[in-house]
Motif scaffolding. Structure first.
Motif, PDB file in Angstrom:
ATOM      1  N   GLN A  40     -35.023   6.257   6.584  1.00  0.00           N
ATOM      2  CA  GLN A  40     -36.266   6.202   7.349  1.00  0.00           C
ATOM      3  C   GLN A  40     -36.060   5.323   8.580  1.00  0.00           C
ATOM      4  OE1 GLN A  40     -39.075   5.648   3.558  1.00  0.00           O
ATOM      5  NE2 GLN A  40     -40.219   6.036   5.443  1.00  0.00           N
ATOM      6  N   THR A  41     -36.568   5.822   9.708  1.00  0.00           N
ATOM      7  CA  THR A  41     -36.490   5.044  10.942  1.00  0.00           C
ATOM      8  C   THR A  41     -37.819   5.105  11.684  1.00  0.00           C
ATOM      9  OG1 THR A  41     -35.587   6.983  12.068  1.00  0.00           O
ATOM     10  CG2 THR A  41     -34.003   5.327  11.278  1.00  0.00           C
ATOM     11  N   PRO A  42     -38.198   4.012  12.382  1.00  0.00           N
ATOM     12  CA  PRO A  42     -37.542   2.704  12.337  1.00  0.00           C
ATOM     13  C   PRO A  42     -37.865   1.996  11.023  1.00  0.00           C
ATOM     14  CG  PRO A  42     -39.549   2.563  13.612  1.00  0.00           C
ATOM     15  CD  PRO A  42     -39.409   4.014  13.215  1.00  0.00           C
ATOM     16  N   SER A  43     -37.203   0.891  10.767  1.00  0.00           N
ATOM     17  CA  SER A  43     -37.529   0.130   9.564  1.00  0.00           C
ATOM     18  C   SER A  43     -38.788  -0.707   9.783  1.00  0.00           C
ATOM     19  CB  SER A  43     -36.358  -0.771   9.157  1.00  0.00           C
ATOM     20  OG  SER A  43     -35.968  -1.598  10.247  1.00  0.00           O
ATOM     21  N   ASN A  44     -39.005  -1.106  11.019  1.00  0.00           N
ATOM     22  CA  ASN A  44     -40.203  -1.860  11.384  1.00  0.00           C
ATOM     23  C   ASN A  44     -40.752  -1.313  12.689  1.00  0.00           C
ATOM     24  OD1 ASN A  44     -40.732  -4.399   9.610  1.00  0.00           O
ATOM     25  ND2 ASN A  44     -38.523  -4.326   9.859  1.00  0.00           N
ATOM     26  N   LYS A  45     -42.080  -1.258  12.776  1.00  0.00           N
ATOM     27  CA  LYS A  45     -42.715  -0.803  14.007  1.00  0.00           C
ATOM     28  C   LYS A  45     -43.987  -1.611  14.218  1.00  0.00           C
ATOM     29  CE  LYS A  45     -43.674   2.037  17.453  1.00  0.00           C
ATOM     30  NZ  LYS A  45     -42.838   2.108  18.675  1.00  0.00           N
ATOM     31  N   TYR A 101     -45.664   8.733   1.403  1.00  0.00           N
ATOM     32  CA  TYR A 101     -46.591   7.837   0.733  1.00  0.00           C
ATOM     33  C   TYR A 101     -46.871   6.644   1.642  1.00  0.00           C
ATOM     34  CZ  TYR A 101     -46.058  10.186  -3.761  1.00  0.00           C
ATOM     35  OH  TYR A 101     -46.083  11.118  -4.773  1.00  0.00           O
ATOM     36  N   ARG A 102     -47.985   5.973   1.368  1.00  0.00           N
ATOM     37  CA  ARG A 102     -48.322   4.748   2.071  1.00  0.00           C
ATOM     38  C   ARG A 102     -48.544   3.678   1.022  1.00  0.00           C
ATOM     39  NH1 ARG A 102     -53.480   4.650   6.056  1.00  0.00           N
ATOM     40  NH2 ARG A 102     -54.604   5.151   4.144  1.00  0.00           N
ATOM     41  N   GLN A 103     -47.996   2.488   1.260  1.00  0.00           N
ATOM     42  CA  GLN A 103     -48.122   1.406   0.295  1.00  0.00           C
ATOM     43  C   GLN A 103     -48.644   0.149   0.988  1.00  0.00           C
ATOM     44  OE1 GLN A 103     -44.489   0.145  -1.717  1.00  0.00           O
ATOM     45  NE2 GLN A 103     -45.637  -0.388  -3.554  1.00  0.00           N
ATOM     46  N   SER A 104     -49.773  -0.321   0.509  1.00  0.00           N
ATOM     47  CA  SER A 104     -50.322  -1.588   0.994  1.00  0.00           C
ATOM     48  C   SER A 104     -49.892  -2.700   0.056  1.00  0.00           C
ATOM     49  CB  SER A 104     -51.848  -1.500   1.066  1.00  0.00           C
ATOM     50  OG  SER A 104     -52.237  -0.461   1.947  1.00  0.00           O
ATOM     51  N   ALA A 111     -49.301  -0.781   7.081  1.00  0.00           N
ATOM     52  CA  ALA A 111     -48.821  -0.604   5.703  1.00  0.00           C
ATOM     53  C   ALA A 111     -47.341  -0.263   5.776  1.00  0.00           C
ATOM     54  CB  ALA A 111     -49.579   0.529   5.003  1.00  0.00           C
ATOM     55  N   VAL A 112     -46.729  -0.101   4.606  1.00  0.00           N
ATOM     56  CA  VAL A 112     -45.369   0.437   4.543  1.00  0.00           C
ATOM     57  C   VAL A 112     -45.477   1.934   4.263  1.00  0.00           C
ATOM     58  CG1 VAL A 112     -43.169   0.398   3.327  1.00  0.00           C
ATOM     59  CG2 VAL A 112     -44.399  -1.741   3.757  1.00  0.00           C
ATOM     60  N   TYR A 113     -44.865   2.730   5.087  1.00  0.00           N
ATOM     61  CA  TYR A 113     -44.877   4.174   4.919  1.00  0.00           C
ATOM     62  C   TYR A 113     -43.549   4.588   4.283  1.00  0.00           C
ATOM     63  CZ  TYR A 113     -49.197   4.264   7.444  1.00  0.00           C
ATOM     64  OH  TYR A 113     -50.505   4.060   7.803  1.00  0.00           O
ATOM     65  N   LEU A 114     -43.654   5.180   3.104  1.00  0.00           N
ATOM     66  CA  LEU A 114     -42.482   5.548   2.305  1.00  0.00           C
ATOM     67  C   LEU A 114     -42.288   7.051   2.320  1.00  0.00           C
ATOM     68  CD1 LEU A 114     -43.312   3.295  -0.764  1.00  0.00           C
ATOM     69  CD2 LEU A 114     -41.346   2.966   0.737  1.00  0.00           C
ATOM     70  N   CYS A 115     -41.041   7.454   2.373  1.00  0.00           N
ATOM     71  CA  CYS A 115     -40.675   8.861   2.275  1.00  0.00           C
ATOM     72  C   CYS A 115     -39.796   9.035   1.042  1.00  0.00           C
ATOM     73  CB  CYS A 115     -39.926   9.283   3.531  1.00  0.00           C
ATOM     74  SG  CYS A 115     -39.305  10.976   3.510  1.00  0.00           S
ATOM     75  N   ALA A 116     -39.953  10.150   0.351  1.00  0.00           N
ATOM     76  CA  ALA A 116     -39.119  10.451  -0.810  1.00  0.00           C
ATOM     77  C   ALA A 116     -38.732  11.923  -0.770  1.00  0.00           C
ATOM     78  CB  ALA A 116     -39.864  10.149  -2.108  1.00  0.00           C
ATOM     79  N   SER A 117     -37.608  12.245  -1.383  1.00  0.00           N
ATOM     80  CA  SER A 117     -37.225  13.652  -1.485  1.00  0.00           C
ATOM     81  C   SER A 117     -36.749  13.958  -2.898  1.00  0.00           C
ATOM     82  CB  SER A 117     -36.137  14.007  -0.456  1.00  0.00           C
ATOM     83  OG  SER A 117     -34.888  13.420  -0.784  1.00  0.00           O
TER      84      SER A 117
END
Lengths: 113, 111
Positions: free
Chosen positions: A6-11, A35-38, A88-94
């Motif tokens: 995932q990019t960027p790691s921080n925004k 997904y979004r994680q608070s 938040a942190v936005y997570l991607c999964a496959s």
């Protein structure tokens, strides 16, 4: 490595701006999730792709959020007119196909100031 | 009632103890059950994956699923300080195919 990237790691972005978050899934994985994680919460479902199409976008909170996966591989989550509540942190999964193990990336930490 | 309930903790246990983590759920259509471990500022890491009811063991970890009670558990034997993390239960197989997560339980293993 061969994991989800995932990019960027921080925004950090200003309120009202547009942002794009990118996800590179594991090669050959047809299913892709956002997904979004608070803080202190579990991941909250946003959208799920099977191939190029969005199989379920019921978790997108409003029409400012949009995601694409034009070639069935890389996906981009797009957020328009960002608000402080989008932080938040936005997570991607496959996963190889639906209902198999899903592997997550490290996430993009989005901060709207 | 949320679809997946998980006690957020924190749970503190001494090194070497057996840890028991659990979740309850309401959707009887769930068939796939997962446990993820998440370290601070990292993405969730898949630990265990089970289908339907029963037990699955992998090293120090055992996952149990009781569909009749809508209850899943993760046991960690010989716990170590490096096991300190947040543990997330997750499940899918319902009509929508999305994976639903619990809030996570924060675990501290005390040396």
């Amino acid at each position: 490595g061969a994991g989800v990237s995932q990019t960027p790691s921080n925004k950090v972005t200003e309120k009202g701006k547009y942002v794009e978050l990118r996800c590179d899934p594991i090669s050959g994985h047809t299913a892709l999730y956002w997904y979004r994680q608070s803080l202190g919460q579990g991941p909250e479902f946003l959208i799920y792709f099977q191939g190029t199409g969005a199989a379920d976008d019921s978790g997108l909170p409003n029409d400012r959020f949009f995601a694409v996966r034009p070639e069935g591989s890389v996906s981009t989550l797009k957020i328009q007119r960002t608000e402080r509540g989008d932080s938040a942190v936005y997570l991607c999964a496959s996963s190889l196909r639906r209902e198999t193990e899903a592997f997550f990336g490290q996430g993009t930490r989005l901060t709207v100031v | 009632q949320k679809e997946v309930e998980q006690d957020p903790g924190p749970l503190s246990v001494p090194e070497g103890a057996i840890v028991s983590l659990n979740c309850t759920y309401s959707n009887s259509a769930f068939q796939y059950f997962m446990w993820y471990r998440q370290y601070s500022r990292k993405g969730p890491e898949l630990l265990m994956y089970t289908y339907s009811s029963g037990n699955k063991e992998d090293g120090r970890f055992t996952a149990q699923v009781d569909k009749s009670s809508k209850y899943i558990s993760l046991f960690i034997r010989d716990s170590q300080p490096s096991d300190s993390a947040t543990y997330l239960c997750a499940m899918s197989g319902g009509r929508d195919d999305k994976i639903i997560f619990g809030k996570g339980t924060r675990l501290h293993i005390l040396p």
